[in-house]
Design a protein around this motif. Structure first.
Motif, PDB file in Angstrom:
ATOM      1  N   GLY A   1      93.811  80.250  37.695  1.00 22.08           N
ATOM      2  CA  GLY A   1      92.476  79.662  37.510  1.00 22.08           C
ATOM      3  C   GLY A   1      91.809  79.346  38.843  1.00 22.08           C
ATOM      4  O   GLY A   1      92.476  79.124  39.856  1.00 22.08           O
TER       5      GLY A   1
ATOM      6  N   THR B   1      88.907  87.296  35.040  1.00 23.84           N
ATOM      7  CA  THR B   1      88.549  85.938  34.607  1.00 23.84           C
ATOM      8  C   THR B   1      87.387  85.980  33.625  1.00 23.84           C
ATOM      9  O   THR B   1      87.403  85.304  32.591  1.00 23.84           O
ATOM     10  CB  THR B   1      88.167  85.067  35.831  1.00 23.84           C
ATOM     11  OG1 THR B   1      89.215  85.135  36.790  1.00 23.84           O
ATOM     12  CG2 THR B   1      87.951  83.627  35.447  1.00 23.84           C
TER      13      THR B   1
ATOM     14  N   SER C   1      87.718  84.899  29.639  1.00 24.77           N
ATOM     15  CA  SER C   1      86.853  83.831  29.120  1.00 24.77           C
ATOM     16  C   SER C   1      86.053  84.325  27.909  1.00 24.77           C
ATOM     17  O   SER C   1      85.951  83.630  26.893  1.00 24.77           O
ATOM     18  CB  SER C   1      85.911  83.374  30.238  1.00 24.77           C
ATOM     19  OG  SER C   1      84.952  82.480  29.744  1.00 24.77           O
TER      20      SER C   1
ATOM     21  N   THR D   1      88.413  84.712  24.854  1.00 30.04           N
ATOM     22  CA  THR D   1      88.758  83.398  24.283  1.00 30.04           C
ATOM     23  C   THR D   1      87.611  82.852  23.438  1.00 30.04           C
ATOM     24  O   THR D   1      87.814  82.363  22.322  1.00 30.04           O
ATOM     25  CB  THR D   1      89.096  82.395  25.416  1.00 30.04           C
ATOM     26  OG1 THR D   1      90.127  82.959  26.224  1.00 30.04           O
ATOM     27  CG2 THR D   1      89.553  81.061  24.865  1.00 30.04           C
ATOM     28  N   THR D   2      86.381  82.949  23.971  1.00 29.32           N
ATOM     29  CA  THR D   2      85.202  82.453  23.251  1.00 29.32           C
ATOM     30  C   THR D   2      85.002  83.218  21.946  1.00 29.32           C
ATOM     31  O   THR D   2      84.758  82.623  20.889  1.00 29.32           O
ATOM     32  CB  THR D   2      83.941  82.582  24.138  1.00 29.32           C
ATOM     33  OG1 THR D   2      84.175  81.908  25.371  1.00 29.32           O
ATOM     34  CG2 THR D   2      82.723  82.000  23.457  1.00 29.32           C
TER      35      THR D   2
END
Length: 509
Positions: free
Chosen positions: A232, A424, A428, A431-432
């Motif tokens: 991260g 990344t 993201s 996941t959303t």
């Protein structure tokens, strides 16, 4: 070095085309290695008992050594002789590959990969700078760099095919052992046919503070991006690495502006054309690396392709790159200004990438992937060829190695940034998407479908960013890269000593 290894300045080398064969072979080996090991990684991890947490070091150890030592390797080539550095780099790379293939535990594997990176950092700038000082005629130079650019661009996809075959039908260890015949043939051939121009060696002393600051700064930068991908962007060590990289690299620039014989003479990067090339090339690689990764996962996980079939699926990109580099770039290099090849090349690549934002689970390969990859290959091949040639054109022969190292550095750092940044973004978006849609999925089959759709959504979101990055690369190339008419007289690059520069036609301002 023997007298036979040095040719008189201004006289074309009779063996220059034979030399190109061995230089290109070495470049192919380095580029192949960057993708071939990725295909073999799951098998190697299982055999050697490497944990999931440590497996990234198979890639990271190589990237850190390669990226961190490139400027040092480029300057060593200038000081010690490019031919000698090239041959030592090849032999060292072969020995490191043998060590990797024979690895019995993770420590041995990580060590072998770091050694491969270190010798690659000697080899890559020496190869490019040998081309720069060997081919001095504008048309011949265009042809030589066209071939070199095609290999640099297409070799990665060939690595996927070769890696797939070796892993599926032999053993993952052969993805390392395959480098040995490449290196032996290239080293023997180079020793016999490569000649350096007389007086092109840099006789100054080595800038030790510059070596330490640049190596630590680049290692911190590459490791920061690698860590951002796995841990991260806000993780303490990641932030610490970026801060350390900024401090070290600023200190490096300050030192280089003061010392008498700098590791990286600032005139090399201060030149508007070269600065624009390094920047646009780095941006293009950011987009390319991310896309390569996503398409590999898309084809294998979503479409269910085998490693070998995945490699062959990338062939339109390889064909496009070879065509763009050897047919478009080479033929037009001496007729139009380089920016009118690089800018439109990157923009055509962006159009190809734009097509790939339309990917869905059931997307037809022939309707979307094939034309997208073909356009991307054509655009990148057309742009990379003049970029490789112009990045070393107009520099003093004594600085050719370090100018070549800057090309490789922009590619290595671009690759690290591209992998971390676009991964990344993709993670993201996935996941959303899954969080928003998993509630409506009843049953295991529907949940798996949502997961796959989420992955594809992640890939396309990241590819949209890559499109923007390629457009930015095109705009920078059109704005900064030399805009004059081809075939003009030699132009001095910024800095003193212009009379010592390479006798190559450079586009006039």
């Amino acid at each position: 070095m023997s007298e036979a290894a040095v040719k008189a300045p201004g006289v074309p080398d009779a063996n220059r085309w034979k030399a190109l064969v061995f230089i290109a072979l070495a470049q192919l080996m380095v580029v192949l290695d960057s993708t071939i090991v990725n295909i073999a990684l799951p098998s190697a991890q299982q055999d050697l008992g490497i944990s999931d947490g440590n497996r990234q070091w198979v890639v990271t150890a190589y990237a850190l050594a390669f990226g961190g030592l490139l400027l040092f390797g480029g300057r060593i080539a200038d000081l010690w002789g490019r031919k000698r550095t090239f041959v030592v780099g090849l032999i060292g790379f072969a020995l490191a590959s043998a060590l990797g293939g024979a690895a019995t535990n993770e420590a041995m594997m990580f060590g072998a990969r770091a050694l491969q990176g270190a010798f690659g950092a000697l080899l890559a700038p020496a190869a490019l700078s040998l081309l720069a000082v060997t081919f001095t005629d504008a048309k011949e130079r265009a042809k030589a760099f066209g071939i070199y650019g095609a290999i640099a661009g297409g070799g990665a996809a060939v690595g996927l095919i070769l890696g797939g075959f070796l892993t599926e039908y032999l053993d993952w260890r052969w993805t390392f052992f395959v480098n040995i015949p490449f290196a032996v043939v290239a080293a023997a051939g180079a020793w016999l046919v490569v000649h350096e121009p007389a007086g092109s060696r840099n006789r100054s002393t080595l800038d030790v503070p510059g070596v330490i600051l640049s190596t630590l700064g680049l290692v911190a930068l590459v490791y920061g991006f690698t860590r951002a991908e796995s841990e991260g962007w806000s993780e303490a060590t990641t932030v610490g690495m970026f801060v350390a990289a900024a401090v070290l690299l600023i200190a490096f620039v300050l030192v280089e502006s003061k010392v008498k014989a700098p590791l990286l003479p600032l005139r090399v990067v201060a030149d508007r054309t070269r600065g624009g090339i390094y920047l646009s090339l780095g941006l293009a690689i950011i987009g390319m690396f991310g896309l390569f990764l996503f398409l590999t996962y898309y084809l294998q996980i979503v479409k269910g392709y085998s490693p070998v079939k995945t490699g062959f699926a990338f062939m339109p990109m390889v064909v496009g790159m070879i065509t763009g580099s050897t047919q478009i770039g080479t033929r037009l290099m001496t007729r139009v200004a380089p920016r009118f090849l690089m800018g439109p090349g990157f923009l055509v690549g962006a159009v190809g990438m734009l097509l790939l934002t339309q990917l869905e689970i059931d997307t037809s390969y022939a309707a979307v992937l094939l034309p997208g990859m073909l356009l991307l290959g054509l655009g990148m091949g057309t742009a990379f060829m003049p970029a490789m040639s112009m990045a070393t054109q107009g520099v003093r022969p004594q600085d050719a190695g370090v100018a070549s190292a800057m090309v490789n550095t922009s590619q290595q750092v671009g690759g690290a940034i591209g992998t971390a940044l676009l991964n990344t973004i993709a993670a993201s978006a996935t996941t959303t998407y899954v969080a928003d849609h998993i509630g409506g999925a009843s049953g295991r089959a529907q949940q798996q479908l949502v997961q796959l759709q989420g992955q594809v959504q992640g890939y396309t979101s990241a590819i949209w960013f890559a499109v923007g990055i390629l457009v930015a690369a095109g705009v920078i190339a059109l704005t900064f890269v030399n805009a004059g008419r081809p075939g003009g007289g030699a132009v001095a690059s910024s800095g003193e000593g212009a009379e010592d520069e390479l006798p190559v036609p450079v586009i006039a301002h």
